[in-house]
Design an enzyme around this catalytic site. Structure first.
Site, PDB file in Angstrom:
ATOM      1  N   CYS A   1      69.825 -72.777  50.887  1.00 32.51           N
ATOM      2  CA  CYS A   1      70.706 -72.794  52.051  1.00 32.51           C
ATOM      3  C   CYS A   1      71.468 -74.108  52.181  1.00 32.51           C
ATOM      4  CB  CYS A   1      69.905 -72.531  53.327  1.00 32.51           C
ATOM      5  SG  CYS A   1      69.363 -70.829  53.465  1.00 32.51           S
TER       6      CYS A   1
ATOM      7  N   ASP B   1      67.009 -67.680  63.221  1.00 29.42           N
ATOM      8  CA  ASP B   1      66.179 -68.322  62.198  1.00 29.42           C
ATOM      9  C   ASP B   1      66.828 -69.653  61.810  1.00 29.42           C
ATOM     10  OD1 ASP B   1      68.273 -67.070  60.833  1.00 29.42           O
ATOM     11  OD2 ASP B   1      67.030 -66.459  59.141  1.00 29.42           O
TER      12      ASP B   1
ATOM     13  N   ASP C   1      67.135 -62.662  58.342  1.00 34.27           N
ATOM     14  CA  ASP C   1      68.175 -62.436  59.351  1.00 34.27           C
ATOM     15  C   ASP C   1      67.957 -61.121  60.105  1.00 34.27           C
ATOM     16  OD1 ASP C   1      69.699 -64.779  59.367  1.00 34.27           O
ATOM     17  OD2 ASP C   1      70.785 -64.186  57.561  1.00 34.27           O
TER      18      ASP C   1
ATOM     19  N   HIS D   1      74.499 -55.273  42.763  1.00 38.30           N
ATOM     20  CA  HIS D   1      75.688 -55.575  41.979  1.00 38.30           C
ATOM     21  C   HIS D   1      75.484 -56.904  41.277  1.00 38.30           C
ATOM     22  CE1 HIS D   1      79.922 -55.142  40.949  1.00 38.30           C
ATOM     23  NE2 HIS D   1      80.076 -56.423  41.213  1.00 38.30           N
TER      24      HIS D   1
ATOM     25  N   LYS E   1      75.155 -73.850  51.585  1.00 36.82           N
ATOM     26  CA  LYS E   1      76.000 -73.176  52.569  1.00 36.82           C
ATOM     27  C   LYS E   1      77.266 -73.984  52.872  1.00 36.82           C
ATOM     28  CE  LYS E   1      74.424 -70.523  56.517  1.00 36.82           C
ATOM     29  NZ  LYS E   1      73.358 -70.246  57.467  1.00 36.82           N
TER      30      LYS E   1
HETATM   31 CO    CO Z   1      70.088 -66.631  60.039  1.00 38.80          CO
HETATM   32 CO    CO Z   2      72.006 -65.764  56.950  1.00 41.32          CO
END
Ligand code: CO
Ligand code: CO
Length: 355
Positions: A22, A230, A95, A143, A25
Site C-alpha cells: 500500500c 481500514d 475493504d 485477468h 498507493k
Molecule cells: Co480501505
Molecule cells: Co482499498
C-alpha cells in the site's frame, strides 16, 4: 530488468520496488485532484459512491441485500511469492469487511514479467486463493497481463444488509476509537529491505499483513459501530483524518496507546521510513495539532500500512464490552484504543495528538 517498454525506464522500476504494498498507493492529494475531474454518478440504488473516499462502493439490490464492490492490487511487499499473494488478497478483502460486509466472489488481477519463472506466479496466486478460501468467498477467474513490475490483487464482490453498512463517517462525540491491528508495517518492511530488521519484527509484520479482518468485523458486528474504515496506504493519521473531516469531528489520538510492531519505533528513528509517510503527513497537516510531540510518533502514525486493521468508532458505553470480546476472540493481532472523538458537529475535522 529488461526495460523493453518505453513507459518503464530503470529508475521508475526501482521506485516501484521501493514502495511495495500500500506504500505504492498514489498520494491522497494527487488522487483527490484527479477524481475531481470525473463526472458525478448518481443512482437511487447507489448507497456509497467514490465521493466520500470510502473503502468500497455499495449498491442496493433489494431491501435486504446490497452489493459491495472493490478492487485492490499492488507491487510486492515481501520476497516470498506465496506470502505476497496472501497479503495482497487479505488487503483486497479487507475493504469489504471495512464496509461491514461479507466477501462472496473474487477475481484475480495480475501483472507479471514474461521472463520470470511462472512458478513464482503460481505461488502468488496460490497464496491469494488460500486467503479467499479462508474468507469463505469463491475465486472465479481474473485477468493477467505481462509487465516488468509484478503486481497482484483482487476485485471482490461482497454482500451487506443495506441498513448495516459501515461508513467512514458518522463518528460522534464520546466515541472510542479502536484499531484492530498494530501499525508499523511500512517501516518494518523498509527495514527488511535494508536488511536491518530483526527476524521477530519481520515475522510480526507478515503475521499482521496476512491476517484477515474477518474476525475483527464479526466481533464488531454485535455492537453499534458509528464509523469504520481500514487503515492502509494513508496511514493511521490519514485514515483518521478522512473519518474526522467526513464526520465533522475532532479526534484525539493518544499516541502512547497505539499498538505498534516491535522495532518499528527504533527503525523510524534510524530513518527507515517509507516516502509515503511524509506524503501522508503533508496531507493531514492542515487538520493536525501535534503539540510538541517527538517526530518519531508522526513517522509511525503516518506510516503507510499494508493490509492494516479496522479503525472502529464505538460508543463509549459499549467500549468495555467490545474490548472484552476482542480479548476473548483470540485475535492474532493487537487491538488498541487509539483515541476518542472529542467533539462532533464541527465544520471541519481536526486531529489532536497527545501523549
Ligand atoms: Co480501505
Ligand atoms: Co482499498
Amino acid at each position: 530488468m529488461s526495460g523493453n517498454t518505453p513507459l518503464s525506464d530503470e529508475i521508475r522500476l526501482t521506485q516501484f520496488a521501493k514502495h511495495g504494498g500500500c506504500a505504492a498507493k498514489i498520494g491522497p492529494d494527487t488522487l483527490s485532484r484527479v477524481l475531481e475531474r470525473l463526472p458525478k454518478f448518481s443512482d437511487p440504488s447507489l448507497l456509497v459512491g467514490f465521493e466520500t473516499s470510502d473503502d468500497a462502493a455499495v449498491y442496493k439490490v433489494t431491501d435486504d441485500i446490497a452489493v459491495i464492490q472493490t478492487l485492490d492490487f499492488f507491487t510486492p511487499v515481501v520476497d516470498d511469492p506465496y506470502t505476497f499473494g496472501q497479503v495482497a488478497a487479505a488487503n483486497a478483502l479487507s475493504d469489504v469487511y471495512a464496509m461491514g460486509g461479507e466477501p462472496k466472489i473474487a477475481l484475480n488481477i495480475v501483472e507479471f514479467p514474461g521472463e520470470l519463472d511462472p512458478d513464482i506466479l503460481g505461488e502468488i496466486l496460490r497464496g491469494g486463493a488460500d486467503k479467499v478460501h479462508e474468507a469463505g468467498a469463491v475465486l472465479v477467474g481474473g485477468h493477467s497481463i505481462q509487465d516488468d513490475v509484478p503486481k497482484y490483487g483482487l476485485a471482490v464482490t461482497g454482500f451487506v444488509h443495506p441498513d448495516k453498512i459501515y461508513k467512514n463517517y458518522g463518528c460522534r462525540e464520546g466515541d472510542v476509537l479502536l484499531l484492530t491491528k498494530q501499525i508499523g508495517s511500512g517501516i518494518v518492511n523498509t527495514a527488511v529491505k535494508a536488511q536491518m530488521a530483526s527476524e521477530e519484527s519481520a515475522r510480526e509484520a507478515i503475521r499482521v499483513m496476512t491476517t484477515l479482518n474477518r474476525k475483527a468485523k464479526e466481533t464488531a458486528r454485535k455492537y453499534s459501530i458509528h464509523a469504520c474504515t481500514d487503515v492502509t496506504g494513508f496511514g493511521l493519521l490519514g485514515h483518521c483524518s478522512e473519518m474526522a473531516s467526513a464526520s465533522g469531528a475532532q479526534i484525539q489520538i493518544n499516541v502512547e496507546d497505539v499498538a505498534y510492531m516491535q522495532g518499528a519505533k527504533e527503525y523510524a528513528r534510524m530513518g527507515l521510513v517509507p516516502g509515503g509517510a511524509y506524503r501522508n503527513r503533508k496531507h493531514v497537516e492542515p487538520l493536525l495539532d501535534a503539540g510538541d510531540l517527538d517526530e518519531v510518533w508522526l513517522d509511525l502514525l503516518c506510516d503507510p500500512q499494508t493490509s492494516g486493521g479496522l479503525l472502529l468508532a464505538v460508543p463509549e458505553a459499549e467500549a468495555g464490552s467490545i474490548l472484552r470480546e476482542f480479548a476473548q476472540a483470540e485475535m492474532v493481532t493487537e487491538v488498541s484504543v487509539v483515541g476518542r472523538v472529542e467533539k462532533s458537529g464541527c465544520e471541519k475535522g481536526r486531529i489532536c495528538l497527545r501523549k
